[in-house]
Design an enzyme around this catalytic site. Structure first.
Site, mmCIF file in Angstrom:
data_model
loop_
_atom_site.group_PDB
_atom_site.id
_atom_site.type_symbol
_atom_site.label_atom_id
_atom_site.label_comp_id
_atom_site.label_asym_id
_atom_site.label_seq_id
_atom_site.Cartn_x
_atom_site.Cartn_y
_atom_site.Cartn_z
ATOM 1 N N LYS A 1 44.251 43.791 49.321
ATOM 2 C CA LYS A 1 44.103 45.254 49.333
ATOM 3 C C LYS A 1 45.207 45.908 50.160
ATOM 4 O O LYS A 1 45.742 46.950 49.780
ATOM 5 C CB LYS A 1 42.722 45.655 49.859
ATOM 6 C CG LYS A 1 41.597 45.360 48.875
ATOM 7 C CD LYS A 1 41.791 46.118 47.577
ATOM 8 C CE LYS A 1 40.740 45.835 46.548
ATOM 9 N NZ LYS A 1 41.102 46.327 45.208
ATOM 10 N N TYR B 1 40.829 38.780 50.108
ATOM 11 C CA TYR B 1 40.567 40.056 49.426
ATOM 12 C C TYR B 1 41.193 41.209 50.218
ATOM 13 O O TYR B 1 41.898 42.059 49.659
ATOM 14 C CB TYR B 1 39.050 40.237 49.303
ATOM 15 C CG TYR B 1 38.587 41.580 48.797
ATOM 16 C CD1 TYR B 1 38.847 41.995 47.504
ATOM 17 C CD2 TYR B 1 37.831 42.418 49.619
ATOM 18 C CE1 TYR B 1 38.387 43.225 47.039
ATOM 19 C CE2 TYR B 1 37.368 43.641 49.163
ATOM 20 C CZ TYR B 1 37.642 44.048 47.877
ATOM 21 O OH TYR B 1 37.192 45.253 47.428
ATOM 22 N N ARG C 1 35.168 40.396 30.047
ATOM 23 C CA ARG C 1 33.893 40.018 29.401
ATOM 24 C C ARG C 1 33.578 40.995 28.270
ATOM 25 O O ARG C 1 34.073 42.122 28.282
ATOM 26 C CB ARG C 1 32.764 40.049 30.442
ATOM 27 C CG ARG C 1 32.939 39.023 31.553
ATOM 28 C CD ARG C 1 32.151 39.397 32.781
ATOM 29 N NE ARG C 1 32.679 40.599 33.410
ATOM 30 C CZ ARG C 1 32.203 41.158 34.520
ATOM 31 N NH1 ARG C 1 31.160 40.635 35.116
ATOM 32 N NH2 ARG C 1 32.752 42.253 35.028
ATOM 33 N N ASP D 1 42.348 40.741 29.303
ATOM 34 C CA ASP D 1 42.625 39.938 30.489
ATOM 35 C C ASP D 1 43.794 40.627 31.188
ATOM 36 O O ASP D 1 44.933 40.567 30.711
ATOM 37 C CB ASP D 1 42.983 38.510 30.063
ATOM 38 C CG ASP D 1 43.398 37.654 31.247
ATOM 39 O OD1 ASP D 1 43.478 38.183 32.380
ATOM 40 O OD2 ASP D 1 43.655 36.450 31.038
ATOM 41 N N GLY E 1 32.285 46.036 35.546
ATOM 42 C CA GLY E 1 31.983 45.780 36.952
ATOM 43 C C GLY E 1 31.069 46.843 37.530
ATOM 44 O O GLY E 1 30.631 47.765 36.829
ATOM 45 N N GLN E 2 30.787 46.725 38.832
ATOM 46 C CA GLN E 2 29.819 47.640 39.452
ATOM 47 C C GLN E 2 30.289 49.092 39.364
ATOM 48 O O GLN E 2 29.525 49.972 38.967
ATOM 49 C CB GLN E 2 29.598 47.252 40.925
ATOM 50 C CG GLN E 2 28.444 48.030 41.557
ATOM 51 C CD GLN E 2 28.450 48.016 43.073
ATOM 52 O OE1 GLN E 2 29.414 47.572 43.701
ATOM 53 N NE2 GLN E 2 27.371 48.504 43.656
#
Ligand code: SER
Length: 317
Positions: free
Chosen positions: A145, A141, A38, A51, A13-14
């Site tokens: 959180k 989201y 991935r 996963d 991810g980022q």
């Protein structure tokens, strides 16, 4: 070199993409285990496909590598979450609870669980949003959180688990593209400018949001994780600030390098999400507890983004 073995969940991810080399530098290549649902991006890393909704699979990796620290970076972000709220809730909560349970069971020493400005909603003060205020998020989201922050406190109080967290603003980086967030425009706009393209922004030009350059976000993460436990007074999640800007301001900043660069504005459903979030963040508790101080403002970040992306696009060409 430090004697921990670190597991990153969501390494592609980022944040994971940029954090991985820093952790490798700190702990050694053979002591950082990158995982993602991935396949691996870099063949040199120790990588396992994972996963994180599968608790047994996390436990297998923790045992195999004798993991002592976990960075849990896998999540569905704000905009993508709104396209399928129950899926986003299930994924964000299941992965979180799996990580916390595995960490408790295998006596992991430290866990990092990111939170976000998305934890705030309509009734939090919009400017200099304080550390402690009402949390009534508008997105699934954000709800996930806030729940994660409360679960972190619960595991800390009930089991003594050392869980640490930051409420990241929108994170801007050149290393990889974010996916599914509301602040993503502020990365995409630099890619457009460097490629000589105009940019269509999905937020209105005066939408002020808290943002942070990746270098600052990573330094904050590592400083928090290395702070002595007695200095950590916040077990929900620390407010963290870098800078705040609007699409019009980042456009003007880019125009100092590319005077012909143009942004047009076509707000979509993400405008309502952005409007529910703070405009600036009071991070004085992080500054006080573990000495946080950002180093990047908008001009400095624009310089770095344009320099790095220009190099990247020249290599590709
Ligand atoms: N950058 C995230 C998003 O836009 C906020 O944490 O969803």
């Amino acid at each position: 070199m430090k004697q921990d073995t670190v597991l990153i969940i969501g390494a592609n991810g980022q944040i994971g993409t940029a954090l991985l080399p820093q952790l490798q530098h700190l702990y050694g290549y053979d002591r950082v285990i990158a995982t993602d649902i991935r396949p691996s991006l870099q063949s040199t890393d120790i990588f396992e496909t994972l996963d994180a909704t599968d608790a047994a699979a996390i436990a297998t990796i923790v045992k195999k590598y004798r993991i002592t620290q976990i960075y849990h970076l896998a999540a569905v972000l704000s905009a993508k979450g709104e396209t399928d709220p129950l899926w986003a809730w299930n994924l964000n909560m299941q992965t979180l609870l799996n990580v916390l349970e595995v960490a408790r069971t295998y006596q992991i020493q430290k866990v990092f669980v990111p939170s976000s400005i998305a934890a705030f909603g309509e009734h939090a003060p919009k400017y200099e949003t304080p550390q402690s205020t009402l949390l009534d998020p508008a997105t699934v989201y954000g709800i996930s959180k806030v729940a994660a922050e409360n679960w972190s406190v619960y595991y800390h109080k009930r089991y003594g688990l050392d869980v640490r967290s930051l409420r990241y603003p929108g994170v801007i980086s050149y290393q990889s593209m974010p996916g599914g967030g509301t602040t993503d425009y502020a990365v995409a706009i630099y890619h457009a400018a460097v490629q000589g393209l105009d940019f269509e922004c999905f937020l209105a030009e005066d939408t002020l949001l808290p943002m942070i350059y990746m270098n600052d976000a990573l330094r904050a993460t590592l400083e928090l994780m290395e702070a002595p436990a007695h200095q950590i007074s916040v077990r929900t999640s620390y407010n963290l600030a870098g800078m705040s800007f609007t699409p019009a301001q980042v456009t003007a900043s880019i125009q100092t390098y590319f005077p012909d660069f143009k942004t047009t504005y076509q707000p979509d459903f993400r405008q309502a999400i952005a409007d529910s979030w703070p405009k600036s963040i009071d991070d004085s508790v992080a500054r006080h507890d573990w000495g946080w101080k950002p180093a990047f403002d908008l001009p400095k970040m624009t310089h770095e983004m344009i320099t790095h992306l220009t190099e990247i696009y020249h290599q590709v060409a």
